[in-house]
Design a protein around this motif. Structure first.
Motif, short mmCIF file in Angstrom:
data_model
loop_
_atom_site.label_atom_id
_atom_site.label_comp_id
_atom_site.label_asym_id
_atom_site.label_seq_id
_atom_site.Cartn_x
_atom_site.Cartn_y
_atom_site.Cartn_z
N ASN A 91 28.70 41.84 41.33
CA ASN A 91 30.01 41.18 41.44
C ASN A 91 29.53 39.67 41.47
O ASN A 91 30.58 38.61 41.51
N LEU A 124 39.36 56.89 37.80
CA LEU A 124 39.65 55.58 38.66
C LEU A 124 41.04 55.18 38.40
O LEU A 124 41.82 54.79 39.18
N THR A 125 41.42 54.91 37.24
CA THR A 125 42.71 54.45 36.59
C THR A 125 43.87 55.53 36.85
O THR A 125 44.96 54.85 37.66
N ARG A 153 26.79 46.46 44.69
CA ARG A 153 28.11 45.90 44.33
C ARG A 153 28.15 44.33 44.75
O ARG A 153 28.81 43.47 43.93
N SER A 189 32.66 48.55 52.70
CA SER A 189 33.98 48.03 52.73
C SER A 189 33.80 46.99 53.87
O SER A 189 34.77 45.97 53.90
N SER A 246 44.24 55.55 40.95
CA SER A 246 44.16 54.34 41.62
C SER A 246 42.93 54.29 42.56
O SER A 246 43.17 53.90 43.89
N ILE A 247 41.79 54.82 42.29
CA ILE A 247 40.77 54.76 43.20
C ILE A 247 39.97 53.34 43.16
O ILE A 247 39.73 52.82 42.09
N THR A 248 39.86 52.99 44.15
CA THR A 248 39.22 51.56 44.22
C THR A 248 37.61 51.63 44.11
O THR A 248 37.10 52.71 44.19
N GLU A 249 36.89 50.39 44.09
CA GLU A 249 35.45 50.38 43.82
C GLU A 249 34.84 51.09 45.00
O GLU A 249 33.76 51.92 44.69
N ASP A 250 35.43 50.98 46.22
CA ASP A 250 34.68 51.38 47.49
C ASP A 250 34.85 52.87 47.25
O ASP A 250 33.89 53.71 47.72
N GLN A 251 35.86 53.22 46.90
CA GLN A 251 36.06 54.68 47.04
C GLN A 251 35.38 55.60 46.07
O GLN A 251 35.01 56.65 46.22
N SER A 252 35.28 54.98 44.72
CA SER A 252 34.26 55.30 43.82
C SER A 252 32.90 55.49 44.15
O SER A 252 32.28 56.55 43.86
#
Length: 357
Positions: free
Chosen positions: A334, A107-108, A330, A45, A111-117
């Motif tokens: 992206n 994730l939805t 990532r 992050s 509310s898990i972010t990309e970094d948390q994933s």
């Protein structure tokens, strides 16, 4: 120039200073001052959390993983694996890694972010090593409550050696990364990410790019040190050195870029007397051949002391390096497919015939 700066934004090596950097910070400073998972989050992050904040994030991610669809898939796949006794631990790990894709519904919902994933993926990896080692039963995924629990569990997952007095955080941070896109594993991850393939495919590709000259040398180091354990216990360093250096190249010594790897010095300084025989052996080999120990030797010392099977060594190194690989994934995922826009691709394509000539 801009593209080069982007490539170096995650990790790079300053050849003039002989220093490795992660997001512009010296890797030795990060290893000394922060836990491996704090450095993991920083790699993913760009933010450094306090240990308390990171502990909370780890507990949240670990809780979310329990009974998730991803974990259920991994368990089911592991139960199918004993049917084929010819699979190596590496092959078993790859099959299990194929199941590691955090479900979009989870994730939805949370509310898990990309970094948390990506952090959740990292929290799963020691479990995959343990599963790859074991055919007779499926050990449960532990519920982690803090960072230290993870770094202790990592070592425990590698073998049946039960001593957990050593926290592997410092060592793992030293192995996190630092050379940028020039390394085969990182380049492979970025290439796969540019095709928009999923993260588990990219990680498997990176693992397949680990060979005896990159990440995989620690396997040979571990094998040699395991064979020399009796020499080291007796303090017969000269005999150990001659047995280690029977044939060239000497695994764990020398580096194509770094004349002396400061991470090795930091490792022996941090763990002090714990690895004294290995340090003396390294110095003796250096005096004999003129090559300095590298991080493959560093990791081999830890694995040999814990009686880890050499075939697990590359998996251990891979897990330590995974956060940097995910960061590069990532960044490239992206961006434009194939690394540049359609307009840029067309311009480059028109120029190619000139370069062929």
């Amino acid at each position: 120039m801009e593209n080069n700066m982007e490539n170096n934004s995650i990790d790079y090596y300053d050849i003039e200073k002989n220093t490795l950097y992660i997001r512009q910070k010296n890797i030795l400073t990060l290893a000394k001052n922060y836990h491996y998972l704090q450095n993991t989050w920083f790699s993913l992050s760009g933010d450094i959390l306090s240990l308390e904040e990171m502990d909370s994030l780890v507990m949240k991610a670990s809780t979310a993983l329990q009974n998730s669809a991803c974990v259920v898939r991994i368990k089911k796949m592991h139960q199918l694996l004993p049917c084929n006794q010819e699979l190596s631990p590496l092959q078993r790990f790859i099959i299990l890694l194929m199941q590691v894709e955090i479900d979009k519904s989870l994730l939805t919902e949370q509310s898990i972010t990309e970094d948390q994933s990506d952090l959740m993926v990292i929290l799963l990896l020691p479990w995959l090593i343990e599963l790859a080692r074991r055919e007779e039963y499926t050990p449960p995924l532990p519920q982690l409550t803090n960072c230290r629990a993870f770094s202790q569990w990592f070592l425990m997952s590698l073998s049946d050696y039960t001593d957990n007095t050593i926290d592997s955080s410092f060592m793992m941070s030293l192995l996190l990364g630092g050379f940028g896109i020039v390394t085969p594993t990182t380049a492979t991850v970025r290439f796969i990410a540019s095709t928009k393939n999923s993260v588990n495919y990219a990680l498997i590709g990176a693992l397949c790019a680990a060979g005896p000259s990159h990440l995989g040398a620690c396997q040979l180091v571990t094998k040699k040190l395991n064979a020399l354990s009796s020499h080291l216990k007796r303090g017969n360093i000269k005999s150990a050195m001659h047995n280690y250096c029977v044939t060239k190249p000497y695994p764990g010594f020398g580096h194509p870029v770094m004349p002396r790897d400061t991470r090795v010095d930091a490792f022996f300084s941090q763990y002090n007397e714990t690895f004294t025989p290995y340090k003396i052996l390294a110095n003796t080999i250096t005096s004999y051949c003129g090559l300095n120990a590298n991080v493959d030797y560093l990791l081999g010392c830890v694995l040999s002391q814990r009686r880890v099977d050499p075939y697990i060594a590359v998996l251990a190194f891979f897990v330590c390096r995974a956060p940097i690989l995910l960061s590069h994934y990532r960044q490239r995922f992206n961006a434009h497919a194939f690394g540049m826009s359609s307009k840029e691709l067309r311009e480059k394509y028109k120029e190619l015939p000139k370069h062929w000539l």
